[in-house]
Write a protein that holds these residues in place. Structure first.
Motif, mmCIF file in Angstrom:
data_model
loop_
_atom_site.group_PDB
_atom_site.id
_atom_site.type_symbol
_atom_site.label_atom_id
_atom_site.label_comp_id
_atom_site.label_asym_id
_atom_site.label_seq_id
_atom_site.Cartn_x
_atom_site.Cartn_y
_atom_site.Cartn_z
ATOM 1 N N ARG A 1 22.046 117.810 -1.471
ATOM 2 C CA ARG A 1 22.211 119.265 -1.368
ATOM 3 C C ARG A 1 22.560 119.880 -2.722
ATOM 4 N NH1 ARG A 1 24.820 117.644 3.313
ATOM 5 N NH2 ARG A 1 26.861 117.908 2.343
ATOM 6 N N ALA B 1 19.470 119.930 -4.833
ATOM 7 C CA ALA B 1 18.492 120.880 -4.272
ATOM 8 C C ALA B 1 18.782 122.307 -4.729
ATOM 9 C CB ALA B 1 18.493 120.798 -2.748
ATOM 10 N N ARG B 2 20.010 122.572 -5.157
ATOM 11 C CA ARG B 2 20.377 123.914 -5.630
ATOM 12 C C ARG B 2 20.179 124.086 -7.142
ATOM 13 N NH1 ARG B 2 24.837 122.909 -2.171
ATOM 14 N NH2 ARG B 2 26.174 122.637 -3.987
ATOM 15 N N GLU C 1 18.354 124.740 -10.444
ATOM 16 C CA GLU C 1 17.143 125.507 -10.744
ATOM 17 C C GLU C 1 16.353 124.814 -11.839
ATOM 18 O OE1 GLU C 1 17.944 129.641 -11.391
ATOM 19 O OE2 GLU C 1 19.263 129.741 -9.654
ATOM 20 N N ASP D 1 13.236 119.319 -8.668
ATOM 21 C CA ASP D 1 12.526 119.530 -7.396
ATOM 22 C C ASP D 1 11.435 118.482 -7.205
ATOM 23 O OD1 ASP D 1 14.070 121.775 -6.896
ATOM 24 O OD2 ASP D 1 12.475 123.207 -7.369
ATOM 25 N N PRO E 1 15.115 118.469 1.155
ATOM 26 C CA PRO E 1 15.137 119.681 1.980
ATOM 27 C C PRO E 1 13.808 120.452 1.914
ATOM 28 C CG PRO E 1 17.139 119.522 0.669
ATOM 29 C CD PRO E 1 16.201 118.454 0.172
ATOM 30 N N GLU E 2 13.497 121.076 3.005
ATOM 31 C CA GLU E 2 12.249 121.833 3.127
ATOM 32 C C GLU E 2 12.120 122.892 2.039
ATOM 33 O OE1 GLU E 2 10.288 124.972 6.241
ATOM 34 O OE2 GLU E 2 11.452 123.321 7.073
ATOM 35 N N GLU E 3 13.221 123.572 1.689
ATOM 36 C CA GLU E 3 13.129 124.637 0.685
ATOM 37 C C GLU E 3 12.715 124.088 -0.685
ATOM 38 O OE1 GLU E 3 17.591 123.629 0.954
ATOM 39 O OE2 GLU E 3 15.976 123.974 2.386
ATOM 40 N N VAL E 4 13.106 122.858 -0.991
ATOM 41 C CA VAL E 4 12.686 122.238 -2.255
ATOM 42 C C VAL E 4 11.186 121.961 -2.207
ATOM 43 C CG1 VAL E 4 12.916 120.196 -3.729
ATOM 44 C CG2 VAL E 4 14.952 121.247 -2.733
ATOM 45 N N MET F 1 8.995 123.453 -0.444
ATOM 46 C CA MET F 1 8.260 124.725 -0.465
ATOM 47 C C MET F 1 8.213 125.312 -1.879
ATOM 48 S SD MET F 1 6.988 124.910 2.428
ATOM 49 C CE MET F 1 6.230 126.502 2.264
ATOM 50 N N ARG F 2 9.260 125.122 -2.668
ATOM 51 C CA ARG F 2 9.221 125.579 -4.072
ATOM 52 C C ARG F 2 8.149 124.814 -4.849
ATOM 53 N NH1 ARG F 2 15.239 125.599 -3.942
ATOM 54 N NH2 ARG F 2 15.184 123.606 -5.031
#
Length: 98
Positions: A56, A59-60, A62, A67, A78-81, A83-84
């Motif tokens: 986590r 994953a934050r 930048e 990523d 994580p899904e948000e990674v 998706m980026r």
């Protein structure tokens, strides 16, 4: 103390031997992932053994290299990674997967 350092866009932290050799060691992963140094974060992101809290944390970060490395090396990225990465690649994973 702050060290002025810029990591290259393609530098994945491969040369950080003490992290590379300790990708299954929780203490080494914790030191590297919690560091503000981009090469240490990138080296830690290569580990499939990251505990959930470090996953986590990374994953934050930048950093597109972090990523990418999480997506390639960690099964619970994580899904948000993901998706980026997907968005950065123009909506396709084909170039990344190659």
């Amino acid at each position: 103390m702050v060290i002025n350092f810029t990591a290259g866009d393609l530098d994945r932290g491969d040369g950080v031997w003490w992290v590379r050799d300790g990708l299954a060691d929780p203490e080494i992963l914790r030191r590297a992932a919690a560091s503000a140094h981009p090469l240490l974060q990138r080296a830690a992101a290569r580990s499939p053994h990251l505990p959930p809290d470090l996953l986590r944390l990374l994953a934050r970060v930048e950093d597109p290299v972090v990523d990418n490395l999480l997506g390639v090396h960690h099964p619970d990225t994580p899904e948000e990674v993901l998706m980026r990465v997907f968005a950065r690649l123009g909506g396709t994973f084909s170039a990344w997967m190659a």
